[in-house]
Design a protein around this motif. Structure first.
Motif, PDB file in Angstrom:
ATOM      1  N   VAL A   1       0.849  -1.190   0.000  1.00  0.00           N
ATOM      2  CA  VAL A   1       0.000   0.000   0.000  1.00  0.00           C
ATOM      3  C   VAL A   1       0.880   1.234   0.000  1.00  0.00           C
ATOM      4  O   VAL A   1       2.109   1.163   0.131  1.00  0.00           O
ATOM      5  N   HIS A   2       0.205   2.398  -0.161  1.00  0.00           N
ATOM      6  CA  HIS A   2       0.915   3.672  -0.156  1.00  0.00           C
ATOM      7  C   HIS A   2       1.439   3.957   1.234  1.00  0.00           C
ATOM      8  O   HIS A   2       0.879   3.508   2.239  1.00  0.00           O
ATOM      9  N   SER A   3       2.511   4.703   1.275  1.00  0.00           N
ATOM     10  CA  SER A   3       3.104   4.989   2.579  1.00  0.00           C
ATOM     11  C   SER A   3       2.209   5.872   3.428  1.00  0.00           C
ATOM     12  O   SER A   3       2.299   5.862   4.650  1.00  0.00           O
ATOM     13  N   SER A   4       1.321   6.657   2.778  1.00  0.00           N
ATOM     14  CA  SER A   4       0.371   7.480   3.539  1.00  0.00           C
ATOM     15  C   SER A   4      -0.840   6.635   3.893  1.00  0.00           C
ATOM     16  O   SER A   4      -1.360   5.899   3.048  1.00  0.00           O
ATOM     17  N   MET A   5      -1.331   6.763   5.074  1.00  0.00           N
ATOM     18  CA  MET A   5      -2.431   5.937   5.565  1.00  0.00           C
ATOM     19  C   MET A   5      -3.755   6.185   4.854  1.00  0.00           C
ATOM     20  O   MET A   5      -4.548   5.260   4.707  1.00  0.00           O
ATOM     21  N   PRO A   6      -4.098   7.425   4.366  1.00  0.00           N
ATOM     22  CA  PRO A   6      -5.415   7.586   3.708  1.00  0.00           C
ATOM     23  C   PRO A   6      -5.578   6.705   2.481  1.00  0.00           C
ATOM     24  O   PRO A   6      -6.697   6.364   2.115  1.00  0.00           O
ATOM     25  N   TYR A   7      -4.476   6.328   1.831  1.00  0.00           N
ATOM     26  CA  TYR A   7      -4.554   5.468   0.651  1.00  0.00           C
ATOM     27  C   TYR A   7      -4.339   4.031   1.103  1.00  0.00           C
ATOM     28  O   TYR A   7      -3.213   3.542   1.159  1.00  0.00           O
ATOM     29  N   SER A   8      -5.420   3.389   1.463  1.00  0.00           N
ATOM     30  CA  SER A   8      -5.307   2.040   2.022  1.00  0.00           C
ATOM     31  C   SER A   8      -5.415   0.938   0.983  1.00  0.00           C
ATOM     32  O   SER A   8      -5.238  -0.229   1.307  1.00  0.00           O
ATOM     33  N   ASP A   9      -5.739   1.288  -0.285  1.00  0.00           N
ATOM     34  CA  ASP A   9      -5.874   0.252  -1.316  1.00  0.00           C
ATOM     35  C   ASP A   9      -4.505  -0.258  -1.717  1.00  0.00           C
ATOM     36  O   ASP A   9      -3.528   0.493  -1.795  1.00  0.00           O
TER      37      ASP A   9
ATOM     38  N   LYS B   1      -5.541  -1.478  -7.132  1.00  0.00           N
ATOM     39  CA  LYS B   1      -5.569  -0.289  -7.983  1.00  0.00           C
ATOM     40  C   LYS B   1      -5.294  -0.650  -9.442  1.00  0.00           C
ATOM     41  O   LYS B   1      -5.909  -0.092 -10.367  1.00  0.00           O
ATOM     42  N   LEU B   2      -4.370  -1.580  -9.673  1.00  0.00           N
ATOM     43  CA  LEU B   2      -4.050  -1.969 -11.036  1.00  0.00           C
ATOM     44  C   LEU B   2      -5.234  -2.645 -11.711  1.00  0.00           C
ATOM     45  O   LEU B   2      -5.562  -2.348 -12.868  1.00  0.00           O
ATOM     46  N   SER B   3      -5.895  -3.572 -10.970  1.00  0.00           N
ATOM     47  CA  SER B   3      -7.071  -4.235 -11.550  1.00  0.00           C
ATOM     48  C   SER B   3      -8.195  -3.234 -11.804  1.00  0.00           C
ATOM     49  O   SER B   3      -8.899  -3.300 -12.821  1.00  0.00           O
ATOM     50  N   LYS B   4      -8.354  -2.266 -10.878  1.00  0.00           N
ATOM     51  CA  LYS B   4      -9.380  -1.240 -11.081  1.00  0.00           C
ATOM     52  C   LYS B   4      -9.054  -0.384 -12.309  1.00  0.00           C
ATOM     53  O   LYS B   4      -9.944  -0.034 -13.100  1.00  0.00           O
TER      54      LYS B   4
ATOM     55  N   LYS C   1     -10.085   1.103 -17.963  1.00  0.00           N
ATOM     56  CA  LYS C   1      -9.649   1.197 -19.358  1.00  0.00           C
ATOM     57  C   LYS C   1     -10.533   0.378 -20.274  1.00  0.00           C
ATOM     58  O   LYS C   1     -10.906   0.819 -21.373  1.00  0.00           O
ATOM     59  N   MET C   2     -10.888  -0.834 -19.820  1.00  0.00           N
ATOM     60  CA  MET C   2     -11.764  -1.679 -20.631  1.00  0.00           C
ATOM     61  C   MET C   2     -13.139  -1.047 -20.785  1.00  0.00           C
ATOM     62  O   MET C   2     -13.717  -1.038 -21.882  1.00  0.00           O
ATOM     63  N   ASN C   3     -13.662  -0.503 -19.668  1.00  0.00           N
ATOM     64  CA  ASN C   3     -14.970   0.159 -19.748  1.00  0.00           C
ATOM     65  C   ASN C   3     -14.916   1.382 -20.673  1.00  0.00           C
ATOM     66  O   ASN C   3     -15.844   1.629 -21.455  1.00  0.00           O
ATOM     67  N   ARG C   4     -13.822   2.138 -20.552  1.00  0.00           N
ATOM     68  CA  ARG C   4     -13.683   3.322 -21.419  1.00  0.00           C
ATOM     69  C   ARG C   4     -13.616   2.911 -22.885  1.00  0.00           C
ATOM     70  O   ARG C   4     -14.262   3.524 -23.755  1.00  0.00           O
ATOM     71  N   LYS C   5     -12.847   1.862 -23.180  1.00  0.00           N
ATOM     72  CA  LYS C   5     -12.754   1.390 -24.561  1.00  0.00           C
ATOM     73  C   LYS C   5     -14.107   0.889 -25.057  1.00  0.00           C
ATOM     74  O   LYS C   5     -14.507   1.148 -26.204  1.00  0.00           O
ATOM     75  N   HIS C   6     -14.820   0.188 -24.178  1.00  0.00           N
ATOM     76  CA  HIS C   6     -16.142  -0.309 -24.558  1.00  0.00           C
ATOM     77  C   HIS C   6     -17.093   0.854 -24.846  1.00  0.00           C
ATOM     78  O   HIS C   6     -17.851   0.830 -25.838  1.00  0.00           O
ATOM     79  N   ILE C   7     -17.040   1.886 -23.992  1.00  0.00           N
ATOM     80  CA  ILE C   7     -17.918   3.046 -24.198  1.00  0.00           C
ATOM     81  C   ILE C   7     -17.546   3.783 -25.481  1.00  0.00           C
ATOM     82  O   ILE C   7     -18.417   4.217 -26.255  1.00  0.00           O
ATOM     83  N   LEU C   8     -16.234   3.930 -25.727  1.00  0.00           N
ATOM     84  CA  LEU C   8     -15.807   4.605 -26.951  1.00  0.00           C
ATOM     85  C   LEU C   8     -16.240   3.838 -28.197  1.00  0.00           C
ATOM     86  O   LEU C   8     -16.708   4.432 -29.183  1.00  0.00           O
TER      87      LEU C   8
END
Length: 241
Positions: A51-59, A64-67, A72-79
């Motif tokens: 995780v990120h060294s700062s505590m507010p970013y707990s993911d 994050k990579l899968s998200k 990107k896939m959703n954006r490509k599908h929408i485009l």
């Protein structure tokens, strides 16, 4: 093996480089070369379990990579969907634009054709007028030829008449000159005899009559008018012309 406060299925949040180090000691990271207290092992970094060294970013990074991939896939599908939905409209707009351009070209061609027809009509009118004028000239040509022939004949007659007048003038001028010389000779012989001398002291007997054949003068001659040869009483019977 590094100790962790989490279960074995989770990535350790407080990875200790050495178990002998105290809690307040910081160590330099071999990955980013920064001094920190918490580190992760190589396997956790490869799997993205950190995780990120700062505590507010707990993911975690893997989440994050899968998200990001899903976005990107959703954006490509929408485009792709937008392109499919907009394709008919874009094609319609393109066809409308081409149709408008074709109409404009047709209007320009019609205008050019009308101008060309107008020019052709004007040229035909000029050609017709020129043909009419040439026809009139051809009809007038014989009459002009007669006039030219008549003027040529008249010119030749005038030329002959002028030459005749010139010859007559020359003859009359020669005759008048001869008559003038004859009258002058008679005047200087019978009315006012003229004598020539080379010396002012010569008497009348020494003067030479100008009517006689004289030799070449040797000096500057002087002319003298003496008494007339005819009588003044009006008797001219002894004069022979």
């Amino acid at each position: 093996m590094a100790s962790s406060y989490f279960t074995e299925s989770e990535a350790p949040r407080d990875f200790r480089v050495s178990s002998t180090e105290s809690d307040g000691q910081y160590t330099k990271c071999h990955l980013c070369y920064t001094v920190k207290r918490n580190f992760y092992c190589t396997d956790c970094i490869k799997e993205g379990n950190f995780v990120h060294s700062s505590m507010p970013y707990s993911d975690r990074y893997s989440e994050k990579l899968s998200k990001l991939l899903r976005l990107k896939m959703n954006r490509k599908h929408i485009l792709d969907r937008c392109e499919r939905l907009l394709a008919p409209k874009l094609k319609k707009d393109s066809l409308l634009t081409e149709a408008k351009q074709c109409r404009d070209k047709i209007d320009l061609l019609k205008l050019a054709i009308n101008q060309r027809r107008s020019n052709v009509d004007e040229k035909k009118k000029e050609l017709s007028e020129l043909k009419t004028y040439n026809t009139e000239l051809r009809l007038r040509l014989p009459r002009y030829q007669k006039r030219v022939a008549s003027l040529g004949t008249h010119s030749e007659k005038q030329k002959l008449e002028l030459q005749h007048k010139i010859n007559l003038y020359n003859e009359q001028a020669d005759s008048l000159a001869a008559l003038r010389r004859s009258w002058i000779r008679q005047l200087t012989t019978y009315i006012f005899p003229v004598y020539m001398s080379y010396d002012t002291s010569d008497s009348i007997e020494d003067l030479e009559f100008i009517g006689e054949d004289l030799q070449e003068p040797v000096g500057r001659a002087q002319l003298h008018i003496v008494a007339p040869s005819i009588s003044t009483d009006g008797d001219y019977s002894d004069i022979t012309l």
